[in-house]
Design a protein around this motif. Structure first.
Motif, PDB file in Angstrom:
ATOM      1  N   LEU A 248      22.359  39.370  -4.978  1.00  0.00           N
ATOM      2  CA  LEU A 248      22.393  38.998  -6.383  1.00  0.00           C
ATOM      3  C   LEU A 248      22.541  37.493  -6.544  1.00  0.00           C
ATOM      4  O   LEU A 248      23.367  36.860  -5.875  1.00  0.00           O
ATOM      5  CB  LEU A 248      23.563  39.707  -7.069  1.00  0.00           C
ATOM      6  CG  LEU A 248      23.707  39.499  -8.575  1.00  0.00           C
ATOM      7  CD1 LEU A 248      22.524  40.104  -9.324  1.00  0.00           C
ATOM      8  CD2 LEU A 248      25.024  40.112  -9.064  1.00  0.00           C
ATOM      9  N   SER A 249      21.753  36.907  -7.449  1.00  0.00           N
ATOM     10  CA  SER A 249      21.836  35.476  -7.712  1.00  0.00           C
ATOM     11  C   SER A 249      23.178  35.134  -8.357  1.00  0.00           C
ATOM     12  O   SER A 249      23.796  35.983  -9.009  1.00  0.00           O
ATOM     13  CB  SER A 249      20.691  35.035  -8.620  1.00  0.00           C
ATOM     14  OG  SER A 249      20.768  35.688  -9.876  1.00  0.00           O
ATOM     15  N   PRO A 250      23.639  33.887  -8.221  1.00  0.00           N
ATOM     16  CA  PRO A 250      24.926  33.503  -8.814  1.00  0.00           C
ATOM     17  C   PRO A 250      24.984  33.727 -10.316  1.00  0.00           C
ATOM     18  O   PRO A 250      26.054  34.057 -10.848  1.00  0.00           O
ATOM     19  CB  PRO A 250      25.034  32.016  -8.464  1.00  0.00           C
ATOM     20  CG  PRO A 250      24.241  31.867  -7.215  1.00  0.00           C
ATOM     21  CD  PRO A 250      23.087  32.818  -7.368  1.00  0.00           C
ATOM     22  N   ASP A 251      23.864  33.580 -11.007  1.00  0.00           N
ATOM     23  CA  ASP A 251      23.873  33.795 -12.458  1.00  0.00           C
ATOM     24  C   ASP A 251      23.698  35.262 -12.840  1.00  0.00           C
ATOM     25  O   ASP A 251      23.684  35.613 -14.029  1.00  0.00           O
ATOM     26  CB  ASP A 251      22.814  32.935 -13.144  1.00  0.00           C
ATOM     27  CG  ASP A 251      21.382  33.284 -12.721  1.00  0.00           C
ATOM     28  OD1 ASP A 251      21.182  34.309 -12.044  1.00  0.00           O
ATOM     29  OD2 ASP A 251      20.468  32.505 -13.046  1.00  0.00           O
ATOM     30  N   GLY A 252      23.562  36.141 -11.843  1.00  0.00           N
ATOM     31  CA  GLY A 252      23.510  37.577 -12.086  1.00  0.00           C
ATOM     32  C   GLY A 252      22.221  38.094 -12.673  1.00  0.00           C
ATOM     33  O   GLY A 252      22.152  39.252 -13.118  1.00  0.00           O
ATOM     34  N   THR A 253      21.152  37.304 -12.642  1.00  0.00           N
ATOM     35  CA  THR A 253      19.909  37.710 -13.316  1.00  0.00           C
ATOM     36  C   THR A 253      18.828  38.206 -12.370  1.00  0.00           C
ATOM     37  O   THR A 253      17.874  38.844 -12.809  1.00  0.00           O
ATOM     38  CB  THR A 253      19.332  36.533 -14.128  1.00  0.00           C
ATOM     39  OG1 THR A 253      18.963  35.473 -13.220  1.00  0.00           O
ATOM     40  CG2 THR A 253      20.348  36.019 -15.127  1.00  0.00           C
ATOM     41  N   ARG A 254      18.928  37.911 -11.073  1.00  0.00           N
ATOM     42  CA  ARG A 254      17.853  38.220 -10.131  1.00  0.00           C
ATOM     43  C   ARG A 254      18.407  38.773  -8.818  1.00  0.00           C
ATOM     44  O   ARG A 254      19.550  38.516  -8.459  1.00  0.00           O
ATOM     45  CB  ARG A 254      17.028  36.962  -9.837  1.00  0.00           C
ATOM     46  CG  ARG A 254      16.164  36.469 -10.993  1.00  0.00           C
ATOM     47  CD  ARG A 254      15.914  34.984 -10.897  1.00  0.00           C
ATOM     48  NE  ARG A 254      17.155  34.232 -11.049  1.00  0.00           N
ATOM     49  CZ  ARG A 254      17.366  33.015 -10.573  1.00  0.00           C
ATOM     50  NH1 ARG A 254      16.424  32.389  -9.888  1.00  0.00           N
ATOM     51  NH2 ARG A 254      18.513  32.403 -10.781  1.00  0.00           N
ATOM     52  N   ILE A 255      17.557  39.507  -8.151  1.00  0.00           N
ATOM     53  CA  ILE A 255      17.875  40.072  -6.839  1.00  0.00           C
ATOM     54  C   ILE A 255      16.859  39.558  -5.828  1.00  0.00           C
ATOM     55  O   ILE A 255      15.646  39.709  -6.027  1.00  0.00           O
ATOM     56  CB  ILE A 255      17.825  41.618  -6.860  1.00  0.00           C
ATOM     57  CG1 ILE A 255      18.973  42.204  -7.685  1.00  0.00           C
ATOM     58  CG2 ILE A 255      17.816  42.184  -5.449  1.00  0.00           C
ATOM     59  CD1 ILE A 255      20.316  42.221  -6.986  1.00  0.00           C
TER      60      ILE A 255
END
Length: 340
Positions: A248-255
């Motif tokens: 998971l990306s740090p901003d929680g938007t992408r995998i």
């Protein structure tokens, strides 16, 4: 051909094979001994204090694979100088990750007849807080952003994700209570909106959003799925097909994840992709080689992952948006974690 000639040829063949076998054994022994000697052209590794405490100066921690006395130890370098001298901790791990002053270290325990494995939770000084037996060969490890949850995956049978003849076991531990879910296969699976039961489920590669939600890979029926997990409701909900080892990306938007691509070799089937969790749009990264790793986000736009190298594995980096080119970040290292 006379009998004597045949005997001479047979004897010569036996001697030749014996010489080749002896040479191979001697070469292997020599190479094994070299693993304990620092290589002249290898990275500089020195002992020192390694901490998991967040600091103003961002740091990169890795499992050091450079040959020498500190091979397999957790080591650190400044994040902006990954090829600089490494400070080794003395703590050896097969897989490692850290966040918010908590570390998870998967270790081998060498026995007389066979090795066993354990998962060790480390404090900010890399001292053991607690350990748990691990059911097989370590393969993945993650810590939640708060440091309150740790997860690991092991191979119970098999030692590669490439084929189908393997079984995994994934566990999550709450470091505040030491409560353990030692097999995520006991969670309720919700597939296509309905509760799903199957005997062939495997779950691996946890990546945490917070202290409740996580993502992982679910394999069943010859397919892999990205699942969203919830430790409170003990559920796993399928989101997208053909996703393995999510990150998971740090901003929680992408995998970021491994995707099996058509036409690739069965032994090297994966390419590195990024999935937008809102639109479910997939983006192929510029890395065209086979990736068998759980990539790590070094920031909101860059991925770090391992590829085979001269002394085990090297770390490489590539933009997450499909642009740019892959470049080597650090030689002889694996299992990265950024702090600070």
């Amino acid at each position: 051909m006379t009998r004597t000639t045949r005997l001479v040829i047979l004897l010569a063949a036996v001697l030749l094979l014996g010489s080749v076998g002896t040479g191979a054994v001697l070469y292997a022994a020599h190479r094994s001994g070299m693993r304990d000697q620092q290589q002249a052209n290898g990275p500089t590794v020195r002992t020192g204090t390694v901490s998991l405490r967040p600091t103003a100066d961002r740091r990169l921690l890795v499992r050091n694979l450079a040959w020498g006395p500190h091979r397999d130890e957790i080591a650190t370098v400044p994040a902006d100088d990954p090829q600089g001298p490494r400070t080794a901790s003395g703590v050896k791990c097969l897989r490692f990750h850290a966040a918010a002053g908590t570390g998870i270290c998967l270790q081998a325990v060498h026995g007389t007849l066979r090795d066993t494995y354990r998962a060790v939770v480390l404090d900010s000084h890399l001292h053991e807080l607690h350990h748990f037996p691990a059911a097989g060969i370590p393969t993945r490890a993650r810590v939640s952003p708060s440091g309150h949850l740790v997860a690991w995956t092991v191979f119970v049978s098999g030692d590669s994700y490439a084929g189908t003849n393997f079984s995994t076991r994934t566990a999550i531990v709450d470091t505040r209570t030491w409560k353990i879910d030692d097999n995520l296969e006991t969670f309720r699976v919700i597939k296509d909106g309905r509760t799903y039961h199957a005997a062939d489920t495997n779950i691996w590669g946890v990546t945490f959003a917070d202290d409740t939600r996580f993502y992982a890979t679910l394999a069943t029926g010859g397919q892999t799925y990205l699942v969203r997990g919830d430790v409170t409701t003990r559920t796993l909900t399928t989101l997208h097909r053909n996703v393995e080892c999510p990150s998971l990306s740090p901003d929680g938007t992408r995998i970021a994840y491994k995707k099996r691509v058509k036409g690739a070799s069965p032994d090297a089937p994966w390419r590195l992709y990024v999935l937008n969790l809102r639109t479910m749009k997939e983006t192929a990264t510029a890395e065209q080689r086979n990736i068998d790793d759980q990539a790590l986000w070094s920031d909101d736009s860059t991925l770090v992952y391992a590829l085979p190298g001269d002394y085990g594995s090297d770390l490489w980096t590539v933009p997450a948006d499909g642009t740019g080119t892959a470049r080597r970040l650090m030689a002889s290292a694996v299992a990265p974690a950024y702090l600070g």
